[in-house]
Design an enzyme around this catalytic site. Sequence first.
Site, short mmCIF file in Angstrom:
data_model
loop_
_atom_site.label_atom_id
_atom_site.label_comp_id
_atom_site.label_asym_id
_atom_site.label_seq_id
_atom_site.Cartn_x
_atom_site.Cartn_y
_atom_site.Cartn_z
N ARG A 112 2.53 9.15 9.17
CA ARG A 112 1.83 8.60 8.01
C ARG A 112 2.72 8.61 6.78
O ARG A 112 2.29 8.17 5.71
CB ARG A 112 0.62 9.47 7.72
CG ARG A 112 -0.72 8.80 7.97
CD ARG A 112 -1.77 9.82 7.56
NE ARG A 112 -3.07 9.26 7.43
CZ ARG A 112 -3.96 9.17 8.41
NH1 ARG A 112 -3.65 9.57 9.60
NH2 ARG A 112 -5.15 8.68 8.17
N ARG B 244 -19.60 3.69 10.07
CA ARG B 244 -19.23 4.84 10.89
C ARG B 244 -19.74 6.14 10.26
O ARG B 244 -20.18 7.05 10.96
CB ARG B 244 -17.70 4.87 11.02
CG ARG B 244 -17.14 6.09 11.67
CD ARG B 244 -15.64 5.96 11.88
NE ARG B 244 -14.88 6.24 10.67
CZ ARG B 244 -13.57 6.06 10.55
NH1 ARG B 244 -12.88 5.55 11.55
NH2 ARG B 244 -12.94 6.35 9.44
P1 ADP Z 1 -8.24 7.33 9.20
O1 ADP Z 1 -7.17 6.70 10.00
O2 ADP Z 1 -9.58 6.76 9.49
O3 ADP Z 1 -7.94 7.41 7.73
P2 ADP Z 1 -7.65 9.95 10.47
O4 ADP Z 1 -8.68 10.52 11.37
O5 ADP Z 1 -6.41 9.43 11.08
O6 ADP Z 1 -8.40 8.87 9.58
O7 ADP Z 1 -7.22 11.06 9.38
C1 ADP Z 1 -8.17 11.75 8.59
C2 ADP Z 1 -7.46 12.66 7.59
O8 ADP Z 1 -6.67 13.66 8.28
C3 ADP Z 1 -6.45 11.98 6.65
O9 ADP Z 1 -7.08 11.40 5.54
C4 ADP Z 1 -5.55 13.18 6.27
O10 ADP Z 1 -6.16 14.03 5.33
C5 ADP Z 1 -5.46 13.95 7.58
N1 ADP Z 1 -4.32 13.47 8.40
C6 ADP Z 1 -4.41 12.87 9.62
N2 ADP Z 1 -3.19 12.56 10.10
C7 ADP Z 1 -2.31 12.97 9.16
C8 ADP Z 1 -0.89 12.92 9.05
N3 ADP Z 1 -0.14 12.35 10.01
N4 ADP Z 1 -0.31 13.43 7.93
C9 ADP Z 1 -1.04 14.00 6.97
N5 ADP Z 1 -2.38 14.06 6.99
C10 ADP Z 1 -3.02 13.57 8.08
#
Ligand code: ADP
Length: 192
Positions: free
Chosen positions: A91, A130
Amino acid sequence: MSELSIVMLGAPGAGKGTQAVRIAETHGVPHISTGEMLRGAIAAGSELGRKVKEIVESGALVPDELVVEVIRERLSQPDAQNGFVLDGFPRTIGQAEALDALLAELGRPLEIVLELELAEETAVERMLGRAAEQGRADDTPEVIKNRFEVYRRQTEPLSNYYRSTGILVAIDSSPGMDEVFAEIERVLATLQ
Ligand code: ADP
């Protein structure tokens, strides 16, 4: 069963999770979602969960070193040796570089990055739907807005990162999920 190493990219609500699960089931590789793993840690009240709870619930990103460690550990599991679908990781550019280093160590480079494209309005509608079903703490209008800002600032630059290596494929995520999946399968078939 084919070997496949995929990263899913896309804004919040673009459908990464839904498509990632289907790809994983169809190709017999694990679906690895950092969001799910972090929510699991929070629900379990583990040390990691306690560290990240407030951050996740605010829509910010947890520090790279924490998620990179979670991914390093997960990718070393036996079921990830023949491929995986990464959903929500990387990310940040820092995470993408860490992933490259990790996969180079394992001798298994990424094959493809699928970027799901969807207008923000549609994505927000899908996420609010959702939220009603799943009650995710970060699916409130205010936190959703923050997640989009974080996405634009920190995650969108990954498109160029992967485009420059030639493995990025954009997928229109506006049709129904079966059509999107069919398009993904067409793209994946060109890899084999
Ligand atoms: P979406 O893709 O619907 O935004 P996710 O389930 O992938 O949601 O992620 C939810 C939350 O988990 C993010 O908003 C963040 O706070 C945390 N998160 C998930 N993956 C990462 C990552 N690779 N790096 C940092 N934070 C993460």
